[in-house]
Design an enzyme around this catalytic site. Structure first.
Site, short mmCIF file in Angstrom:
data_model
loop_
_atom_site.label_atom_id
_atom_site.label_comp_id
_atom_site.label_asym_id
_atom_site.label_seq_id
_atom_site.Cartn_x
_atom_site.Cartn_y
_atom_site.Cartn_z
N ASP A 35 -20.75 12.74 4.21
CA ASP A 35 -19.83 12.53 3.10
C ASP A 35 -18.45 13.11 3.39
OD1 ASP A 35 -22.11 11.60 1.89
OD2 ASP A 35 -22.11 13.04 0.25
N HIS A 184 -21.81 16.73 5.86
CA HIS A 184 -20.43 16.39 5.55
C HIS A 184 -19.59 16.44 6.82
CE1 HIS A 184 -22.07 17.59 1.66
NE2 HIS A 184 -21.09 16.92 1.09
#
Length: 217
Positions: A35, A184
């Site tokens: 992400d 991430h």
């Protein structure tokens, strides 16, 4: 402050059955997701690391970052990974009206689709922070998206979590088949993610797992 454990409880999956938390299969497959990118250097490092293990993944991208770094999106696609929508500005669903939230999602959709150029359908969506009002979720599904949540989260962005704990969050919780794992590719998460990812890939590869991108159809 953390509101969810590293492994999502079954009850939460039952409460929100229209969201994708994992997949059903007898095969040893794991779905790595990243992400908040694309991010210079970090996303490219991630792509290089995945390639070493013949692993595919899904990148949930922020529209603003796509505008800044379009070449990275091209690299993601060329390596055979999937792309998902992660809003234009990483907005918090619980603090945003449904109207404004959808406008933010659609703005990101336009930007990302311009980069995809029909190489892939943009049908995957993940809400920032996992925050989504029921009205927002229903509207996004009506737009044709699959809302992709997760079954295991690394907490790689939390500075209070050590690199070893970040790794343990994934190794200990993703031992079952078909889990969706969250990392991430951001500056904030880079210390922990760049430590844990190679070890996760090595560990589960030795266990006979393969890493696949989430289908965008």
């Amino acid at each position: 402050m953390r509101f969810v454990p590293a492994k999502i409880p079954y009850l939460i999956k039952r409460i929100f059955p229209n969201y994708v938390w994992d997949f059903s299969s007898n095969k040893k497959i794991l779905y790595l997701t990243f992400d908040d990118g694309p991010t210079p250097e970090i996303t490219q490092w991630t792509l290089n690391t995945l390639k070493k293990h013949n692993a595919k993944a899904t990148f949930f991208c922020i529209g603003n970052n796509v505008t800044k770094y379009p070449d990275i999106i091209k690299n993601i696609l060329e390596e055979g990974h999937s792309i998902g929508n992660h809003t234009q500005d990483h907005v918090k669903g619980w603090k945003t009206s449904t109207k404004n939230y959808l406008e933010n999602v659609l703005k990101a959709e336009t930007i990302i689709k311009n980069e995809l150029k029909e190489k892939q359908q943009l049908k995957l969506y993940r809400p920032p922070f996992g925050q989504l009002k029921n009205s927002q979720g229903k509207a996004i599904i009506q737009l044709g998206y699959k809302i992709i949540m997760w079954s295991v989260i690394s907490f790689d962005w939390e500075h209070k979590i050590s690199k070893a704990q970040c790794l343990e969050n994934v190794i200990s919780k993703a031992s079952k088949k078909n889990n969706i794992i969250v990392f991430h590719d951001s500056v904030k998460a880079s210390r922990n993610m760049m430590y844990a990812l190679p070890k996760v890939l090595e560990h589960f590869s030795k266990e006979g797992y393969v890493f696949k991108a989430i289908p965008s159809y």
